[in-house]
Design a protein around this motif. Structure first.
Motif, PDB file in Angstrom:
ATOM      1  N   TRP A 118       0.842  -1.195   0.000  1.00  0.00           N
ATOM      2  CA  TRP A 118       0.000   0.000   0.000  1.00  0.00           C
ATOM      3  C   TRP A 118       0.880   1.249   0.000  1.00  0.00           C
ATOM      4  O   TRP A 118       2.034   1.181   0.447  1.00  0.00           O
ATOM      5  N   VAL A 119       0.311   2.363  -0.477  1.00  0.00           N
ATOM      6  CA  VAL A 119       1.028   3.635  -0.398  1.00  0.00           C
ATOM      7  C   VAL A 119       0.135   4.608   0.375  1.00  0.00           C
ATOM      8  O   VAL A 119      -1.055   4.728   0.081  1.00  0.00           O
ATOM      9  N   VAL A 120       0.719   5.230   1.401  1.00  0.00           N
ATOM     10  CA  VAL A 120      -0.017   6.195   2.218  1.00  0.00           C
ATOM     11  C   VAL A 120       0.448   7.576   1.784  1.00  0.00           C
ATOM     12  O   VAL A 120       1.627   7.917   1.919  1.00  0.00           O
ATOM     13  N   LYS A 121      -0.476   8.368   1.219  1.00  0.00           N
ATOM     14  CA  LYS A 121      -0.088   9.645   0.619  1.00  0.00           C
ATOM     15  C   LYS A 121      -0.782  10.844   1.267  1.00  0.00           C
ATOM     16  O   LYS A 121      -2.002  10.902   1.334  1.00  0.00           O
ATOM     17  N   SER A 122       0.008  11.787   1.732  1.00  0.00           N
ATOM     18  CA  SER A 122      -0.525  13.028   2.317  1.00  0.00           C
ATOM     19  C   SER A 122      -1.259  13.808   1.233  1.00  0.00           C
ATOM     20  O   SER A 122      -0.750  13.950   0.126  1.00  0.00           O
ATOM     21  N   GLY A 169       3.089  20.060  -4.170  1.00  0.00           N
ATOM     22  CA  GLY A 169       3.850  18.903  -4.608  1.00  0.00           C
ATOM     23  C   GLY A 169       5.109  18.725  -3.779  1.00  0.00           C
ATOM     24  O   GLY A 169       5.319  19.435  -2.793  1.00  0.00           O
ATOM     25  N   GLY A 170       5.928  17.772  -4.194  1.00  0.00           N
ATOM     26  CA  GLY A 170       7.176  17.508  -3.473  1.00  0.00           C
ATOM     27  C   GLY A 170       6.950  16.799  -2.156  1.00  0.00           C
ATOM     28  O   GLY A 170       7.792  16.841  -1.255  1.00  0.00           O
ATOM     29  N   ARG A 171       5.792  16.108  -2.043  1.00  0.00           N
ATOM     30  CA  ARG A 171       5.437  15.483  -0.765  1.00  0.00           C
ATOM     31  C   ARG A 171       6.355  14.328  -0.411  1.00  0.00           C
ATOM     32  O   ARG A 171       6.696  14.129   0.749  1.00  0.00           O
ATOM     33  N   GLY A 172       6.737  13.570  -1.440  1.00  0.00           N
ATOM     34  CA  GLY A 172       7.598  12.411  -1.200  1.00  0.00           C
ATOM     35  C   GLY A 172       8.904  12.806  -0.536  1.00  0.00           C
ATOM     36  O   GLY A 172       9.337  12.194   0.441  1.00  0.00           O
ATOM     37  N   ALA A 173       9.517  13.877  -1.045  1.00  0.00           N
ATOM     38  CA  ALA A 173      10.801  14.333  -0.518  1.00  0.00           C
ATOM     39  C   ALA A 173      10.623  15.288   0.663  1.00  0.00           C
ATOM     40  O   ALA A 173      11.597  15.652   1.319  1.00  0.00           O
ATOM     41  N   GLY A 185      -0.238  -0.529  -4.042  1.00  0.00           N
ATOM     42  CA  GLY A 185       1.142  -0.359  -4.496  1.00  0.00           C
ATOM     43  C   GLY A 185       1.254  -0.630  -5.982  1.00  0.00           C
ATOM     44  O   GLY A 185       0.357  -1.214  -6.592  1.00  0.00           O
ATOM     45  N   CYS A 186       2.359  -0.175  -6.557  1.00  0.00           N
ATOM     46  CA  CYS A 186       2.498  -0.283  -8.000  1.00  0.00           C
ATOM     47  C   CYS A 186       3.928  -0.706  -8.317  1.00  0.00           C
ATOM     48  O   CYS A 186       4.878  -0.216  -7.704  1.00  0.00           O
ATOM     49  N   ASP A 187       4.071  -1.614  -9.263  1.00  0.00           N
ATOM     50  CA  ASP A 187       5.387  -2.122  -9.641  1.00  0.00           C
ATOM     51  C   ASP A 187       5.968  -1.182 -10.708  1.00  0.00           C
ATOM     52  O   ASP A 187       5.662  -1.297 -11.887  1.00  0.00           O
ATOM     53  N   ARG A 237       9.351   2.336 -15.072  1.00  0.00           N
ATOM     54  CA  ARG A 237       9.912   3.632 -15.486  1.00  0.00           C
ATOM     55  C   ARG A 237       9.024   4.744 -14.950  1.00  0.00           C
ATOM     56  O   ARG A 237       7.813   4.604 -14.892  1.00  0.00           O
ATOM     57  N   GLU A 238       9.634   5.883 -14.570  1.00  0.00           N
ATOM     58  CA  GLU A 238       8.869   7.054 -14.142  1.00  0.00           C
ATOM     59  C   GLU A 238       9.006   8.132 -15.212  1.00  0.00           C
ATOM     60  O   GLU A 238      10.098   8.606 -15.486  1.00  0.00           O
ATOM     61  N   LEU A 239       7.870   8.511 -15.808  1.00  0.00           N
ATOM     62  CA  LEU A 239       7.861   9.526 -16.868  1.00  0.00           C
ATOM     63  C   LEU A 239       7.071  10.746 -16.407  1.00  0.00           C
ATOM     64  O   LEU A 239       6.508  10.745 -15.316  1.00  0.00           O
ATOM     65  N   LEU A 245       0.538   7.784 -11.504  1.00  0.00           N
ATOM     66  CA  LEU A 245       0.843   7.527 -10.098  1.00  0.00           C
ATOM     67  C   LEU A 245       0.592   8.770  -9.242  1.00  0.00           C
ATOM     68  O   LEU A 245       0.337   8.681  -8.059  1.00  0.00           O
ATOM     69  N   ASP A 246       0.701   9.917  -9.859  1.00  0.00           N
ATOM     70  CA  ASP A 246       0.397  11.165  -9.164  1.00  0.00           C
ATOM     71  C   ASP A 246      -0.426  11.993 -10.149  1.00  0.00           C
ATOM     72  O   ASP A 246      -0.302  11.822 -11.365  1.00  0.00           O
ATOM     73  N   ALA A 247      -1.265  12.875  -9.642  1.00  0.00           N
ATOM     74  CA  ALA A 247      -2.064  13.716 -10.541  1.00  0.00           C
ATOM     75  C   ALA A 247      -2.344  15.046  -9.875  1.00  0.00           C
ATOM     76  O   ALA A 247      -2.649  15.109  -8.691  1.00  0.00           O
TER      77      ALA A 247
HETATM   78  P1  GDP Z   1       4.934  14.197  -4.837  1.00  0.00           P
HETATM   79  O1  GDP Z   1       6.256  13.960  -4.169  1.00  0.00           O
HETATM   80  O2  GDP Z   1       4.092  15.189  -4.067  1.00  0.00           O
HETATM   81  O3  GDP Z   1       5.072  14.579  -6.268  1.00  0.00           O
HETATM   82  O4  GDP Z   1       4.120  12.812  -4.736  1.00  0.00           O
HETATM   83  P2  GDP Z   1       4.071  11.561  -5.726  1.00  0.00           P
HETATM   84  O5  GDP Z   1       2.687  11.050  -5.728  1.00  0.00           O
HETATM   85  O6  GDP Z   1       4.663  11.880  -7.055  1.00  0.00           O
HETATM   86  O7  GDP Z   1       4.963  10.486  -5.000  1.00  0.00           O
HETATM   87  C1  GDP Z   1       6.353  10.656  -4.830  1.00  0.00           C
HETATM   88  C2  GDP Z   1       7.098   9.396  -5.221  1.00  0.00           C
HETATM   89  O8  GDP Z   1       6.678   8.303  -4.443  1.00  0.00           O
HETATM   90  C3  GDP Z   1       6.869   8.971  -6.668  1.00  0.00           C
HETATM   91  O9  GDP Z   1       7.684   9.647  -7.566  1.00  0.00           O
HETATM   92  C4  GDP Z   1       7.205   7.492  -6.596  1.00  0.00           C
HETATM   93  O10 GDP Z   1       8.593   7.312  -6.790  1.00  0.00           O
HETATM   94  C5  GDP Z   1       6.850   7.099  -5.171  1.00  0.00           C
HETATM   95  N1  GDP Z   1       5.603   6.310  -5.177  1.00  0.00           N
HETATM   96  C6  GDP Z   1       4.349   6.772  -5.244  1.00  0.00           C
HETATM   97  N2  GDP Z   1       3.475   5.743  -5.331  1.00  0.00           N
HETATM   98  C7  GDP Z   1       4.219   4.593  -5.307  1.00  0.00           C
HETATM   99  C8  GDP Z   1       3.918   3.192  -5.386  1.00  0.00           C
HETATM  100  O11 GDP Z   1       2.782   2.762  -5.502  1.00  0.00           O
HETATM  101  N3  GDP Z   1       4.974   2.326  -5.305  1.00  0.00           N
HETATM  102  C9  GDP Z   1       6.240   2.752  -5.175  1.00  0.00           C
HETATM  103  N4  GDP Z   1       7.221   1.864  -5.104  1.00  0.00           N
HETATM  104  N5  GDP Z   1       6.553   4.064  -5.140  1.00  0.00           N
HETATM  105  C10 GDP Z   1       5.565   4.962  -5.187  1.00  0.00           C
END
Ligand code: GDP
Ligand code: MN
Length: 399
Positions: free
Chosen positions: A43-47, A52-56, A110-112, A115-117, A221-223
């Motif tokens: 699973w992915v838990v997303k704020s 943007g830039g939440r991951g980092a 979760g997603c396999d 490539r990230e485009l 994966l993000d929108a």
């Molecule tokens: P942002 O940082 O706000 O742009 O949020 P994103 O939705 O783009 O998520 C940041 C990063 O988390 C993405 O670039 C992915 O590398 C990673 N990520 C998001 N969803 C998944 C997932 O389902 N599986 C994996 N392995 N990584 C994920």
């Protein structure tokens, strides 16, 4: 207007854009419920914040800890991470140092990722066309790619009169180095995203990252979606997605009174009629060493009531240490403006220096009203004079 990622994904899905399954959660218990429904194993838990830039990004209460997007491997971990994130302030490159409180989460399967485009759609005002931008450098900020590797951004313009055709989408797919069945999937994806962009009157659609999965699927994966405020009246369902918590309260108040107001970081409040004059006023304040606290266009037909509301708005900003009123009375008469300014200054018992520059119809009458009001209003003759007076008044106050 901006919306959250999960809302953008739901809208895009309606148009045939492929997105992972997921659900929104406002509490750890809800997060757990969604996770159970999705099933695992990942699973992915997303704020969900409007940045943007939440991951980092990092949480203010735990800067050494994990970011705002977390990949977890059990339902218990979904709930635990939800508990850590909800109610905490997330600081990302786009939120600024103050960060944003996370009040909702999106729990996704979760997603396999193979490539990230990157895929973006926006309105290019220079060509009056919808421009589709794509890049193999997904996952990172497109501004950074544009700066460091501009050759890695592919742009395809679509004439709105003829709309999108397969060849536009194929150009993108081949440009991204996609092969075999991925090409068809990407073509469908791009056409669906374009349809959503046009039909929903979006101003931007950004899919970053757009991923190619191990199985060769193309998934958002993000929108991120932004909408043209002037078209919201015909999209009530989009308007309902508005999250007031994410918007500047003073800007919402201004919109209600048909005032064009944008809060800025300086200390000189500006009240101006006309967007061009407002820009010029901000420039000249800066030229004389000051910093504008806001952009405010009261419009051409401002009434005494509107001027009063505008004044209150400016003063509700704690950073404001002085106000510059710069009005050109064309359609609007200077005496009406002066009356509005005097009434407002009395009503809010003005406590900061106020410089007023009036020009145009009935200017003498306007100046007389200001002078006879008994209020400590500094009158100015031209724009340069006005800027100098307010900048030095604010500096004197600070010293
Ligand atoms: P942002 O940082 O706000 O742009 O949020 P994103 O939705 O783009 O998520 C940041 C990063 O988390 C993405 O670039 C992915 O590398 C990673 N990520 C998001 N969803 C998944 C997932 O389902 N599986 C994996 N392995 N990584 C994920
Ligand atoms: Mn992203």
């Amino acid at each position: 207007m901006n919306i959250h990622e999960y809302q953008a994904k739901a809208l895009l899905k309606r148009y045939g854009v492929v997105v992972p399954r997921g659900g929104v959660a406002f509490s750890p218990a809800e997060a757990e419920k969604v996770a159970n429904e999705l099933g695992g194993p990942i699973w992915v838990v997303k704020s969900q914040i409007h940045a943007g830039g939440r991951g980092a990004g990092r949480f203010q209460n735990n800067p050494e800890g994990k970011g705002g997007v977390r990949v977890v491997k059990s339902v218990a971990d979904v709930a635990a991470n939800a508990g850590e994130m909800l109610g905490q302030v997330l600081v990302t490159k786009q939120t600024g140092p103050a960060g944003k409180e996370v009040k909702r989460l999106y729990i996704e399967e979760g997603c396999d990722i193979k490539r990230e485009l990157y895929l973006g759609l926006l309105l290019d005002r220079a060509t009056s066309r919808v421009t589709i931008m794509a890049s193999t450098e997904g996952g990172m900020e497109i501004e950074e790619v544009a700066h460091n590797n501009p050759e890695k951004i592919l742009k395809v313009a679509v004439d709105p009169a003829t709309g999108i055709s397969g060849f536009h989408a194929r150009k993108i797919a081949f440009g991204l180095g996609l092969e075999g069945k991925q090409v068809n999937a990407a073509v469908k994806f791009v056409m669906a995203a374009y349809k959503a962009f046009v039909e929903l009157d979006a101003s931007t659609v950004e899919i970053n990252p757009l991923v190619v999965t191990g199985a060769g699927e193309i998934i958002a994966l993000d929108a991120k979606m932004n909408f043209d405020d002037n078209a919201l009246f015909r999209h009530k369902d989009v308007e309902e997605l508005r999250d007031a918590d994410e918007e500047e309260a003073s800007e919402r108040e201004a919109a209600k009174h048909e005032l064009n107001y944008i809060k800025l970081d300086g200390n000189i409040g500006c009240m101006v009629n006309g967007a061009g004059l407002a820009m010029a006023t901000m420039d000249i304040i800066k030229l004389h060493g000051g910093e504008p606290a806001n952009f405010l266009d009261v419009g051409g037909g401002a009434t005494k009531e509107r001027v009063t509301t505008a004044f209150k708005l400016i003063l509700s900003d704690k950073n404001v240490e002085g106000i510059l009123v710069n009005i050109f009375g064309g359609i609007m008469r200077c005496d009406v403006i002066a009356e509005g300014v005097v009434a407002a200054a009395r009503e809010v018992s003005l406590h900061v220096p106020l410089v007023v520059r009036l020009e145009g119809t009935n200017v003498d009458m306007g100046k007389r009203i200001l002078a006879e009001s008994g209020l400590p209003i500094l009158s100015a003759d031209d724009l340069g004079d006005a800027a100098k007076k307010i900048v030095s008044a604010v500096q004197r106050k600070a010293a």
